[in-house]
Design a protein around this motif. Structure first.
Motif, PDB file in Angstrom:
ATOM      1  N   GLY A 124       0.790  -1.238   0.000  1.00 37.00           N
ATOM      2  CA  GLY A 124       0.000   0.000   0.000  1.00 37.00           C
ATOM      3  C   GLY A 124       0.811   1.272   0.000  1.00 37.00           C
ATOM      4  O   GLY A 124       0.261   2.360   0.159  1.00 37.00           O
ATOM      5  N   LYS A 125       2.109   1.152  -0.218  1.00 37.99           N
ATOM      6  CA  LYS A 125       2.962   2.342   0.001  1.00 37.99           C
ATOM      7  C   LYS A 125       2.688   3.504  -0.950  1.00 37.99           C
ATOM      8  O   LYS A 125       2.948   4.644  -0.606  1.00 37.99           O
ATOM      9  CB  LYS A 125       4.446   1.960   0.015  1.00 37.99           C
ATOM     10  N   GLY A 126       2.118   3.209  -2.122  1.00 41.21           N
ATOM     11  CA  GLY A 126       1.887   4.303  -3.077  1.00 41.21           C
ATOM     12  C   GLY A 126       0.549   5.005  -2.893  1.00 41.21           C
ATOM     13  O   GLY A 126       0.216   5.923  -3.651  1.00 41.21           O
ATOM     14  N   GLY A 127      -0.272   4.583  -1.922  1.00 39.55           N
ATOM     15  CA  GLY A 127      -1.609   5.154  -1.757  1.00 39.55           C
ATOM     16  C   GLY A 127      -2.558   4.578  -2.802  1.00 39.55           C
ATOM     17  O   GLY A 127      -2.224   3.611  -3.500  1.00 39.55           O
ATOM     18  N   GLY A 128      -3.765   5.153  -2.907  1.00 36.64           N
ATOM     19  CA  GLY A 128      -4.761   4.633  -3.844  1.00 36.64           C
ATOM     20  C   GLY A 128      -5.166   3.222  -3.454  1.00 36.64           C
ATOM     21  O   GLY A 128      -5.290   2.341  -4.289  1.00 36.64           O
ATOM     22  N   ILE A 129      -5.351   3.036  -2.151  1.00 35.57           N
ATOM     23  CA  ILE A 129      -5.596   1.691  -1.653  1.00 35.57           C
ATOM     24  C   ILE A 129      -6.719   1.685  -0.613  1.00 35.57           C
ATOM     25  O   ILE A 129      -6.860   2.628   0.163  1.00 35.57           O
ATOM     26  CB  ILE A 129      -4.279   1.126  -1.060  1.00 35.57           C
ATOM     27  N   VAL A 130      -7.501   0.615  -0.640  1.00 33.67           N
ATOM     28  CA  VAL A 130      -8.481   0.383   0.419  1.00 33.67           C
ATOM     29  C   VAL A 130      -8.064  -0.929   1.063  1.00 33.67           C
ATOM     30  O   VAL A 130      -8.007  -1.958   0.390  1.00 33.67           O
ATOM     31  CB  VAL A 130      -9.930   0.250  -0.129  1.00 33.67           C
ATOM     32  N   MET A 131      -7.703  -0.870   2.335  1.00 34.50           N
ATOM     33  CA  MET A 131      -7.225  -2.074   3.007  1.00 34.50           C
ATOM     34  C   MET A 131      -8.145  -2.370   4.182  1.00 34.50           C
ATOM     35  O   MET A 131      -8.455  -1.472   4.955  1.00 34.50           O
ATOM     36  CB  MET A 131      -5.792  -1.840   3.492  1.00 34.50           C
ATOM     37  N   ASP A 132      -8.604  -3.621   4.292  1.00 32.49           N
ATOM     38  CA  ASP A 132      -9.448  -3.918   5.448  1.00 32.49           C
ATOM     39  C   ASP A 132      -8.801  -4.950   6.352  1.00 32.49           C
ATOM     40  O   ASP A 132      -8.037  -5.792   5.900  1.00 32.49           O
ATOM     41  CB  ASP A 132     -10.867  -4.303   5.004  1.00 32.49           C
ATOM     42  N   GLY A 133      -9.089  -4.809   7.652  1.00 30.19           N
ATOM     43  CA  GLY A 133      -8.490  -5.712   8.632  1.00 30.19           C
ATOM     44  C   GLY A 133      -8.887  -5.359  10.042  1.00 30.19           C
ATOM     45  O   GLY A 133     -10.043  -5.001  10.312  1.00 30.19           O
ATOM     46  N   ARG A 134      -7.923  -5.458  10.963  1.00 26.13           N
ATOM     47  CA  ARG A 134      -8.188  -5.159  12.375  1.00 26.13           C
ATOM     48  C   ARG A 134      -7.272  -4.058  12.906  1.00 26.13           C
ATOM     49  O   ARG A 134      -7.585  -3.396  13.870  1.00 26.13           O
ATOM     50  CB  ARG A 134      -7.946  -6.408  13.239  1.00 26.13           C
ATOM     51  N   ASP A 135      -6.106  -3.928  12.269  1.00 22.31           N
ATOM     52  CA  ASP A 135      -5.082  -3.023  12.798  1.00 22.31           C
ATOM     53  C   ASP A 135      -4.551  -2.095  11.713  1.00 22.31           C
ATOM     54  O   ASP A 135      -3.435  -1.612  11.808  1.00 22.31           O
ATOM     55  CB  ASP A 135      -3.922  -3.854  13.362  1.00 22.31           C
ATOM     56  N   ILE A 136      -5.341  -1.869  10.678  1.00 27.17           N
ATOM     57  CA  ILE A 136      -4.828  -1.070   9.554  1.00 27.17           C
ATOM     58  C   ILE A 136      -4.665   0.397   9.977  1.00 27.17           C
ATOM     59  O   ILE A 136      -3.609   0.984   9.770  1.00 27.17           O
ATOM     60  CB  ILE A 136      -5.740  -1.196   8.297  1.00 27.17           C
ATOM     61  N   GLY A 137      -5.709   0.944  10.613  1.00 25.76           N
ATOM     62  CA  GLY A 137      -5.637   2.346  11.027  1.00 25.76           C
ATOM     63  C   GLY A 137      -4.751   2.579  12.246  1.00 25.76           C
ATOM     64  O   GLY A 137      -4.326   3.704  12.506  1.00 25.76           O
ATOM     65  N   THR A 138      -4.459   1.521  13.000  1.00 24.99           N
ATOM     66  CA  THR A 138      -3.654   1.701  14.211  1.00 24.99           C
ATOM     67  C   THR A 138      -2.182   1.356  13.976  1.00 24.99           C
ATOM     68  O   THR A 138      -1.296   2.039  14.460  1.00 24.99           O
ATOM     69  CB  THR A 138      -4.189   0.809  15.354  1.00 24.99           C
ATOM     70  N   THR A 139      -1.917   0.268  13.217  1.00 22.23           N
ATOM     71  CA  THR A 139      -0.539  -0.214  13.080  1.00 22.23           C
ATOM     72  C   THR A 139       0.008  -0.154  11.657  1.00 22.23           C
ATOM     73  O   THR A 139       1.133   0.284  11.440  1.00 22.23           O
ATOM     74  CB  THR A 139      -0.461  -1.691  13.570  1.00 22.23           C
ATOM     75  N   VAL A 140      -0.771  -0.638  10.684  1.00 25.22           N
ATOM     76  CA  VAL A 140      -0.233  -0.756   9.319  1.00 25.22           C
ATOM     77  C   VAL A 140      -0.098   0.633   8.683  1.00 25.22           C
ATOM     78  O   VAL A 140       0.977   0.989   8.198  1.00 25.22           O
ATOM     79  CB  VAL A 140      -1.113  -1.695   8.447  1.00 25.22           C
ATOM     80  N   PHE A 141      -1.197   1.404   8.696  1.00 28.92           N
ATOM     81  CA  PHE A 141      -1.152   2.761   8.152  1.00 28.92           C
ATOM     82  C   PHE A 141      -1.738   3.753   9.162  1.00 28.92           C
ATOM     83  O   PHE A 141      -2.847   4.254   8.982  1.00 28.92           O
ATOM     84  CB  PHE A 141      -1.908   2.838   6.805  1.00 28.92           C
ATOM     85  N   PRO A 142      -0.962   4.061  10.222  1.00 25.51           N
ATOM     86  CA  PRO A 142      -1.493   4.988  11.236  1.00 25.51           C
ATOM     87  C   PRO A 142      -1.727   6.395  10.675  1.00 25.51           C
ATOM     88  O   PRO A 142      -2.465   7.171  11.267  1.00 25.51           O
ATOM     89  CB  PRO A 142      -0.428   4.989  12.337  1.00 25.51           C
ATOM     90  N   ASN A 143      -1.124   6.696   9.501  1.00 28.45           N
ATOM     91  CA  ASN A 143      -1.338   8.021   8.907  1.00 28.45           C
ATOM     92  C   ASN A 143      -2.358   8.005   7.773  1.00 28.45           C
ATOM     93  O   ASN A 143      -2.430   8.960   7.001  1.00 28.45           O
ATOM     94  CB  ASN A 143      -0.017   8.586   8.378  1.00 28.45           C
ATOM     95  N   ALA A 144      -3.143   6.933   7.673  1.00 24.47           N
ATOM     96  CA  ALA A 144      -4.152   6.856   6.604  1.00 24.47           C
ATOM     97  C   ALA A 144      -5.053   8.088   6.674  1.00 24.47           C
ATOM     98  O   ALA A 144      -5.433   8.525   7.759  1.00 24.47           O
ATOM     99  CB  ALA A 144      -4.982   5.588   6.767  1.00 24.47           C
ATOM    100  N   GLU A 145      -5.386   8.623   5.499  1.00 20.54           N
ATOM    101  CA  GLU A 145      -6.198   9.845   5.455  1.00 20.54           C
ATOM    102  C   GLU A 145      -7.635   9.582   5.920  1.00 20.54           C
ATOM    103  O   GLU A 145      -8.297  10.459   6.450  1.00 20.54           O
ATOM    104  CB  GLU A 145      -6.244  10.418   4.040  1.00 20.54           C
TER     105      GLU A 145
END
Ligand code: DC
Length: 228
Positions: A124-145
């Motif tokens: 997901g490093k380039g953006g333009g991504i929808v990622m679903d899970g349990r820890d995406i907003g907290t750990t994987v991409f804490p800076n997600a818009e």
């Protein structure tokens, strides 16, 4: 137009994948189902006989992590990506009750999470991504818009999973599914590494009583607020 990162987290079986997949298609973004990745590691562990009477053979799994390659390939028939484990399509096998019943302890292992999170960050490093899970907003991409935290009552979620499995022709028992949903909530929320929790800046969506079209409209509104 700016391509943002959208993190969708929440409880199991609340329709996160359908929501994330539809949103990605609408925006022309890439969709990544991170639950499928933990399910693929679980399937690998089953295939290698790592679930024993004494529990999971974590040491062997740790040594074999380097042998696991997970990828996604778009399936034009279903309109969603299929999951591949070491080049083999495992999309159906990772959705069985056997894998559902065994995935939480695998997803609680620190070395499994470390490996999956690194792969997810790379994907997901380039953006333009929808990622679903349990820890995406907290750990994987804490800076997600945009961060959405989805929930629904356990009964509503169990009914959805029951309908999904029966539609596929699998024989299943509602009570067993309800217990599985509740047990997974408990393990996912109480595990030591990266427990399921709402990010402080996430927007909560309880979809117990809203339709899929209503949900879609709501989601697009949230995206528009950010990208204009
Ligand atoms: O979303 P799902 O039901 O396919 O997820 C399967 C399991 O993987 C579930 O028990 C929670 C876990 N999981 C996780 O710990 N972290 C993620 N980012 C995604 C899923």
């Amino acid at each position: 137009m700016k391509k943002i990162t959208i993190a969708i987290d929440g409880h199991s079986s609340c329709g996160k994948s359908t929501m994330a997949k539809d949103l990605a298609r609408e925006l022309g973004y890439v969709y990544i189902d991170t639950g499928a990745m933990y399910r693929a590691v679980t399937l690998f562990s089953i295939q290698k006989g790592l679930f024993t009477e004494e529990g999971i053979d974590t040491e062997t799994l740790r040594q074999k992590m380097g042998e696991i390659t997970i990828s996604f390939k778009f399936n034009p028939e279903t309109g969603r990506p299929d999951t591949y484990l070491n080049g083999e399509r495992v999309e159906d096998r990772i959705r069985t009750m056997e894998v559902s019943n065994k995935v939480s302890p695998i997803a609680a292992l620190d070395f499994v999470r470390e490996a999956m999170v690194a792969q997810q960050q790379e994907m997901g490093k380039g953006g333009g991504i929808v990622m679903d899970g349990r820890d995406i907003g907290t750990t994987v991409f804490p800076n997600a818009e945009l961060k959405i935290f989805v929930t629904a009552s356990a009964e509503v979620r169990a009914q959805r999973r029951y309908d999904e499995l029966t539609a596929k022709g699998e024989t299943c028992d509602f009570q067993e599914i309800l217990l599985n949903v509740q047990e997974r909530d408990r393990i996912d929320s109480t595990r030591a590494v990266s427990p399921l929790r709402q990010a402080d800046d996430a927007i909560v969506l309880d979809n117990s009583n809203i339709t899929i079209p209503e949900q879609k409209e709501w989601l697009l509104e949230q995206v528009k607020k950010i990208i204009g």
